[in-house]
Design a protein around this motif. Structure first.
Motif, short mmCIF file in Angstrom:
data_model
loop_
_atom_site.label_atom_id
_atom_site.label_comp_id
_atom_site.label_asym_id
_atom_site.label_seq_id
_atom_site.Cartn_x
_atom_site.Cartn_y
_atom_site.Cartn_z
N TYR A 1 0.79 -1.36 0.04
CA TYR A 1 -0.05 0.03 0.17
C TYR A 1 0.81 1.20 -0.03
O TYR A 1 0.56 2.33 -0.48
N VAL A 2 2.36 1.18 0.30
CA VAL A 2 3.17 2.34 0.68
C VAL A 2 3.57 2.68 -0.66
O VAL A 2 3.99 3.76 -1.22
N TYR A 3 4.05 1.66 -1.44
CA TYR A 3 4.84 1.46 -2.61
C TYR A 3 4.34 2.62 -3.64
O TYR A 3 5.16 3.43 -4.29
N PRO A 4 2.97 2.88 -3.90
CA PRO A 4 2.79 3.69 -5.17
C PRO A 4 2.85 5.16 -4.54
O PRO A 4 3.30 6.16 -5.23
N PHE A 5 2.75 5.47 -3.38
CA PHE A 5 3.03 6.67 -2.62
C PHE A 5 4.44 7.04 -2.67
O PHE A 5 4.76 8.35 -3.09
N ALA A 6 5.22 5.99 -2.25
CA ALA A 6 6.74 6.27 -2.48
C ALA A 6 7.26 6.71 -3.80
O ALA A 6 8.03 7.53 -4.03
N GLU A 7 6.66 5.81 -4.69
CA GLU A 7 6.97 6.09 -6.22
C GLU A 7 6.58 7.54 -6.58
O GLU A 7 7.50 8.22 -7.32
N ALA A 8 5.40 7.80 -6.25
CA ALA A 8 4.96 9.27 -6.41
C ALA A 8 5.71 10.45 -5.87
O ALA A 8 6.22 11.39 -6.55
N VAL A 9 6.04 10.33 -4.58
CA VAL A 9 6.93 11.18 -3.97
C VAL A 9 8.32 11.23 -4.56
O VAL A 9 8.79 12.53 -4.84
N ALA A 10 9.11 10.33 -4.86
CA ALA A 10 10.31 10.10 -5.29
C ALA A 10 10.26 10.81 -7.05
O ALA A 10 11.10 11.66 -7.11
N GLY A 11 9.16 10.58 -7.59
CA GLY A 11 9.07 11.24 -8.84
C GLY A 11 8.73 12.70 -8.89
O GLY A 11 9.46 13.27 -9.74
N ILE A 12 7.92 13.16 -7.96
CA ILE A 12 7.69 14.50 -7.85
C ILE A 12 9.00 15.26 -7.61
O ILE A 12 9.21 16.25 -7.99
N LEU A 13 9.72 14.73 -6.46
CA LEU A 13 10.95 15.49 -6.00
C LEU A 13 11.95 15.59 -7.10
O LEU A 13 12.61 16.78 -7.29
N MET A 14 12.05 14.45 -7.90
CA MET A 14 13.00 14.41 -8.99
C MET A 14 12.60 15.47 -10.09
O MET A 14 13.43 15.94 -10.68
N ILE A 15 11.30 15.60 -10.32
CA ILE A 15 10.94 16.62 -11.25
C ILE A 15 11.43 17.79 -10.79
O ILE A 15 11.86 18.87 -11.49
N ALA A 16 11.07 18.34 -9.56
CA ALA A 16 11.59 19.63 -8.87
C ALA A 16 12.86 19.97 -8.52
O ALA A 16 13.44 20.84 -8.53
N GLY A 17 13.81 18.61 -8.63
CA GLY A 17 15.30 18.67 -8.35
C GLY A 17 15.53 19.17 -6.88
O GLY A 17 16.37 19.79 -6.55
N ALA A 18 14.43 18.99 -5.92
CA ALA A 18 14.42 19.19 -4.54
C ALA A 18 14.15 18.16 -3.58
O ALA A 18 13.92 16.95 -3.88
N LEU A 19 14.95 18.42 -2.40
CA LEU A 19 14.94 17.18 -1.43
C LEU A 19 15.26 16.09 -2.10
O LEU A 19 14.86 14.97 -1.63
N LEU A 20 16.37 16.09 -2.81
CA LEU A 20 16.82 14.66 -3.38
C LEU A 20 17.52 13.75 -2.22
O LEU A 20 17.55 12.63 -2.39
N TRP A 21 17.73 14.23 -0.89
CA TRP A 21 18.16 13.19 -0.09
C TRP A 21 16.91 12.36 0.56
O TRP A 21 17.17 11.37 1.13
N VAL A 22 15.86 12.79 0.04
CA VAL A 22 14.49 12.02 0.43
C VAL A 22 14.21 11.18 -0.83
O VAL A 22 14.17 10.08 -0.70
N ALA A 23 14.29 11.83 -2.05
CA ALA A 23 13.76 10.94 -3.39
C ALA A 23 14.82 9.88 -3.58
O ALA A 23 14.33 9.07 -3.93
N VAL A 24 16.19 10.19 -3.72
CA VAL A 24 17.06 9.37 -4.11
C VAL A 24 17.19 8.01 -3.09
O VAL A 24 17.01 6.91 -3.76
N PRO A 25 17.20 8.06 -1.93
CA PRO A 25 17.07 6.79 -1.15
C PRO A 25 15.72 5.99 -1.48
O PRO A 25 15.75 4.61 -1.40
N ILE A 26 14.59 6.62 -1.53
CA ILE A 26 13.14 5.94 -1.78
C ILE A 26 13.26 5.52 -2.91
O ILE A 26 13.07 4.12 -3.45
N ALA A 27 13.74 6.20 -4.26
CA ALA A 27 13.82 5.49 -5.49
C ALA A 27 14.88 4.40 -5.45
O ALA A 27 14.75 3.23 -6.15
N LEU A 28 15.89 4.44 -4.85
CA LEU A 28 16.66 3.25 -4.89
C LEU A 28 16.49 2.12 -4.17
O LEU A 28 16.76 1.01 -4.71
N PHE A 29 15.72 2.28 -2.89
CA PHE A 29 15.13 1.17 -2.22
C PHE A 29 13.95 0.46 -2.99
O PHE A 29 14.35 -0.83 -3.22
#
Length: 255
Positions: free
Chosen positions: A166-194
Motif C-alpha cells: 500500500y505504501v509503494y505507489p505513494f513512495a514512487e509518486a513522492v520520489a518522482g515529484i521531488l526528482m521533477i523539482a530537483g528538490a529534497l533529493l536526499w529524500v527522493a534518491v533513497p526512496i527510488a533506490l530502495f
C-alpha cells in the motif's frame, strides 16, 4: 426523431434513456447511423419494464437494437459490422505501457523546450523517468486495493510486510515529484533506490528464476501486461535515476 417522408435511407433505433442511465451504445448507434446518412426513428425506452418488454418481444438479450429496411441489424457492434467497420477489440497487453512512456516522453520534451529552449538535453531524460514514475504511481493509486493484491503475488518485501504494497505507489509518486523539482533529493534518491532495487530483484526472481507467469502491477491492478521485461525496466529505471542523481550531486560541474 421522426423519419423524413420519402427518405431513401431510414433506420429504426430502440435504446435505453432512463433518468438514472443513458445507454452509451445507444448514443453511439444513433451517431453512427446519422454519420452514415440515415434518418433515424429514435425510440426511447424510458423504464426498466418497457425495456424488458421490448427485449422479450424481439427475443433479444440487450439494447440498443437497430432495424434497417424492416430487418433487425442488432446492437452497436452488429451495426459497425453492417457498415463494414472494424469492431473495437480489447486493448493490447502493452497498450497502457506505450501510452505511459509515450506521454511521459512528450511531456519531458515539452518541459525541456519550455524551460531551456531545446527539446533534447540531459534534463529531458531526467524528466522522462520522473514523469513516468508519477504517471505509473497514478495508475496504481487509481485502485490501490487491486494493485496491492496483484503486487503481493511477486514482490518479496510486500509478501513479508503486507503494508508495503500500500505504501509503494505513494513512495514512487513522492520520489518522482521531488526528482521533477530537483528538490529534497536526499529524500527522493533513497526512496527510488530502495523500491527500485527491491522491485528489480522481485521481478527477476519471479520471472527468470521461478519461471512464473504473472501479470504486472506496474500500470495498476487491472493490468493485462505480463510480468517481465517492462516491470524490470520500471524498477531499473528508478535505480538508474537514483544513481545518476547521486553522481550529479557529487560532480555537478562535470555533468
Amino acid at each position: 426523431m421522426p423519419v423524413a417522408a420519402g427518405s431513401s435511407k431510414t433506420a429504426v433505433l430502440y435504446r435505453m434513456v432512463m433518468p438514472d442511465h443513458i445507454c452509451p451504445f445507444g448514443l453511439k448507434s444513433l451517431d453512427l447511423l446519422q454519420r452514415e446518412g440515415y434518418e433515424v426513428e429514435d425510440h426511447l425506452l424510458e423504464t426498466r419494464a418497457e425495456t424488458d418488454r421490448f427485449k422479450a418481444g424481439q427475443h433479444v438479450d440487450a439494447t440498443p437494437q437497430t432495424f434497417i429496411g424492416g430487418r433487425r441489424i442488432g446492437g452497436y457492434d452488429d451495426l459497425l459490422r453492417h457498415f463494414g467497420k472494424s469492431v473495437a477489440q480489447p486493448y493490447l497487453a502493452y497498450q497502457p505501457v506505450i501510452a505511459v512512456f509515450g506521454t511521459a516522453a512528450l511531456m519531458a520534451l515539452a518541459a525541456s523546450w519550455g524551460v531551456g529552449g531545446t527539446a533534447l538535453s540531459v534534463r529531458t531524460v531526467e524528466w522522462l523517468i520522473a514523469f513516468s514514475m508519477c504517471i505509473l504511481a497514478i495508475l496504481k493509486l487509481r485502485d490501490l486495493e487491486s494493485f496491492s493484491t496483484m503486487f503481493l503475488g511477486y514482490d518479496l518485501l510486500a509478501q513479508r510486510v503486507v503494508r508495503y504494497a500500500y505504501v509503494y505507489p505513494f513512495a514512487e509518486a513522492v520520489a518522482g515529484i521531488l526528482m521533477i523539482a530537483g528538490a529534497l533529493l536526499w529524500v527522493a534518491v533513497p526512496i527510488a533506490l530502495f523500491i527500485g532495487t527491491i522491485g528489480a530483484v522481485s521481478v527477476f526472481k519471479a520471472v527468470y528464476v521461478d519461471k512464473r507467469e504473472l501479470k504486472c502491477a506496474c500500470v495498476g491492478g487491472d493490468s493485462n501486461v505480463p510480468l517481465g521485461f517492462i516491470s524490470l525496466t520500471e524498477n531499473l529505471m528508478m535505480v538508474a535515476m537514483a544513481i545518476w542523481m547521486i553522481v550529479k550531486s557529487i560532480r555537478p560541474d562535470g555533468l
